[in-house]
Design a protein around this motif. Structure first.
Motif, PDB file in Angstrom:
ATOM      1  N   SER A   5       0.758  -1.180  -0.019  1.00 35.89           N
ATOM      2  CA  SER A   5      -0.093  -0.006   0.047  1.00 35.89           C
ATOM      3  C   SER A   5       0.936   1.227   0.147  1.00 35.89           C
ATOM      4  N   SER A   7       0.344   3.716   1.449  1.00 39.55           N
ATOM      5  CA  SER A   7       0.103   4.392   2.847  1.00 39.55           C
ATOM      6  C   SER A   7       1.134   3.789   3.831  1.00 39.55           C
ATOM      7  N   THR A   8       1.827   2.753   3.554  1.00 35.36           N
ATOM      8  CA  THR A   8       3.005   2.192   4.198  1.00 35.36           C
ATOM      9  C   THR A   8       4.053   3.321   4.424  1.00 35.36           C
ATOM     10  N   ARG A   9       4.350   3.572   5.655  1.00 34.60           N
ATOM     11  CA  ARG A   9       5.462   4.470   6.074  1.00 34.60           C
ATOM     12  C   ARG A   9       6.554   4.037   7.095  1.00 34.60           C
ATOM     13  N   ARG A 120       7.665   9.964  -3.452  1.00 35.26           N
ATOM     14  CA  ARG A 120       7.383  10.180  -2.038  1.00 35.26           C
ATOM     15  C   ARG A 120       8.105  11.035  -1.253  1.00 35.26           C
ATOM     16  N   ARG A 202       3.911  14.276   7.410  1.00 34.38           N
ATOM     17  CA  ARG A 202       3.421  12.784   7.088  1.00 34.38           C
ATOM     18  C   ARG A 202       4.165  12.236   6.163  1.00 34.38           C
ATOM     19  N   ASP A 204       6.765   9.808   3.930  1.00 31.20           N
ATOM     20  CA  ASP A 204       6.810   8.401   3.755  1.00 31.20           C
ATOM     21  C   ASP A 204       7.750   7.714   4.411  1.00 31.20           C
ATOM     22  N   GLN A 252      -2.208   2.913  11.204  1.00 28.60           N
ATOM     23  CA  GLN A 252      -1.745   3.778  10.213  1.00 28.60           C
ATOM     24  C   GLN A 252      -0.626   3.089   9.181  1.00 28.60           C
ATOM     25  N   ASP A 253      -0.330   1.937   9.673  1.00 28.88           N
ATOM     26  CA  ASP A 253       0.769   1.038   8.436  1.00 28.88           C
ATOM     27  C   ASP A 253       1.994   1.643   8.678  1.00 28.88           C
TER      28      ASP A 253
END
Length: 500
Positions: A5, A7-9, A120, A202, A204, A252-253
């Motif tokens: 995903s 959204s992975t950070r 990113r 926020r 990555d 939130q991954d």
């Protein structure tokens, strides 16, 4: 391979100079907590020289010094029209050198460049030297990325972000007085990350780099009360990050990586490289100049640049230091895969130290496995640090040993991995987690053994011991191969020549 995903950070937290054996429930309860719920890299190693700015550059490029070109905290640049002494703690010098070489100061792309190219973001917050902070994100200005320093406002970018942080938290803290634990900057940066950078940017990938316990280890000793105080304080700051991660980040991954750049050993005796070379007829200096035969880079990492680097001159200088009891492993230009041009020396490429910026003779100060006054294994000679203080840069196992802990939704929980790993492995693993293919410039590997999505089969490990000797001097170097990745484990010299 699963599809990641977007959204992975990833949040990478660094403890400068933390030895893995200083993690304990009493001193570092938060690190201990992370160890129990994440995956521990029990055989984690750094690069040689085991210096901060060399190691941090390997962290963000995923490759060894022979490729990225930061061959030490300090080095002589002989590629310039006029050879210059480069101290990589100087952020403005790094900026000037990068501009002078058309943006190719590093020989490999770093995380900031790779992430921006793939749409990113990347943020760095660091309380290390100004130069180290820049090296973690050296193109932040041109890429529009965030870089904040715990001590040096001139390194921060963009200006609006620094103003936002200072407006909320107050001025950037001044460096602590020499000999005192550096605590204020660690708290400042933790608050900057939790209160500003994460909620507003926020990123990555983010790096939060604490300058302790390195500072305290150098000026108090690696097991001294002041150093343990610093370790405990920084563990508390990490605890704030861990609390946030457990409350919000996991859902939130967000994945956590906890690492150190190198370990430390304790000085037990003084070395005299300048005097030794002078006595052998070599006029020494810290920089090029009239009548200088050998430029000896000051510091714990031995580096000798000869004004006339013929094989004969290299053999003479290397043979001279091999006679001294403080001389550890020695490296010179290769005359084969293992041996260097100086008898008894290793080829520089064996230690991934063969670069145009590398010294003609590289050496470490001899270290041993004796116990220091704090009850910790690992002692070394030093040319400039007092007895009892902590040092690093060499190839003793305790200098090369570093911390590696990973945790998150896609990381195996409660794992203690005995598979060897390296600081070069973090960048390709980060890219794998967020769905970007690591570039071919990276010599590190993806840490598949800790990823829950990968098979249980452990990779094949090949361990090799190389030896060279000349007369009474002998040395051993241990390397480890996993697939295409090759790591330095440690090296030592077991004896010295006897002067006649």
């Amino acid at each position: 391979m699963s599809v990641c995903s977007i959204s992975t950070r990833i949040v990478i937290v660094l403890f400068d100079g933390l030895r893995p054996d200083l993690i304990s429930p009493s001193v570092t309860p938060n690190l201990d907590r992370l160890q129990r719920r994440g995956a521990v890299l029990a055989r984690q190693r750094t690069v040689y020289p085991s210096d901060t700015r060399t190691a941090l550059t390997s962290l963000v490029t995923g490759t060894t010094p022979d490729r990225h070109g930061i061959v030490g905290n300090q080095y002589l640049d002989r590629l310039s029209a006029i050879p210059i002494f480069v101290d990589t703690s100087d952020d403005r010098l790094i900026e000037c050198l990068d501009k002078a070489c058309g943006g190719r100061f590093l020989g490999a792309p770093s995380l900031g460049e790779i992430l921006v190219e793939n749409g990113r973001t990347f943020s760095v917050l660091a309380s290390n030297s100004a130069g180290a902070t820049r090296l973690l994100n050296h193109k932040a200005e041109t890429l529009g990325l965030v870089r904040l320093s715990g001590h040096f406002p001139q390194v921060a970018t963009p200006a609006a972000m620094l103003e936002r942080v200072v407006g909320l938290l107050g001025p950037t803290p001044a460096p602590a007085p020499q000999g005192m634990p550096d605590l204020a900057a660690q708290s400042f940066l933790t608050s900057a990350f939790l209160d500003v950078i994460w909620p507003e940017v926020r990123p990555d990938v983010a790096i939060l780099s604490f300058g302790e316990p390195d500072t305290s280890s150098h000026y108090s000793g690696i097991g001294a009360p002041k150093t343990l105080e610093a370790i405990g304080f920084v563990d508390g700051q990490f605890g704030r990050v861990l609390d946030w991660w457990e409350a919000e980040g996991i859902s939130q991954d967000v994945h956590l990586i906890l690492a150190s750049d190198h370990g430390h050993v304790t000085v037990h005796a003084q070395a005299d490289p300048f005097e030794t070379l002078q006595a052998a007829g070599l006029h020494c200096g810290p920089a090029p100049g009239p009548g200088i035969d050998a430029i000896v880079i000051p510091g714990q990492v031995g580096a000798i640049y000869l004004a006339e680097p013929s094989d004969v001159a290299i053999r003479h200088a290397a043979g001279t230091i091999m006679e001294r009891p403080w001389c550890g492993p020695v490296f010179t230009a290769g005359r084969g895969e293992v041996e260097g041009v100086a008898p008894g020396s290793f080829a520089r490429q064996l230690a991934f130290a063969d670069h145009a910026r590398s010294a003609d003779i590289l050496f470490s100060y001899r270290a041993d496995d004796a116990v220091d006054p704090f009850g910790l294994v690992g002692r070394s000679w030093s040319p400039n640090w007092p007895v009892g203080f902590g040092v690093h840069g060499g190839l003793h196992a305790k200098e090369m040993s570093s911390v590696g802990i990973l945790a998150g939704p896609r990381i195996k929980s409660g794992l203690v991995s005995q598979v060897p790993s390296s600081i070069c492995d973090f960048a390709p693993t980060v890219l794998r987690l967020i769905g970007i293919a690591p570039p071919s410039t990276m010599t590190g590997r993806v840490l598949c053994e800790v990823l829950s999505e990968d098979a249980e089969n452990e990779p094949r490990v090949i361990e090799t011991v190389h030896e060279t000797r000349d007369g009474g001097y002998s040395q051993y170097l241990r390397r480890i191969q996993i697939g295409a990745a090759v790591y330095l484990d440690s090296a030592d010299a077991l004896s010295c020549r006897v002067r006649t």
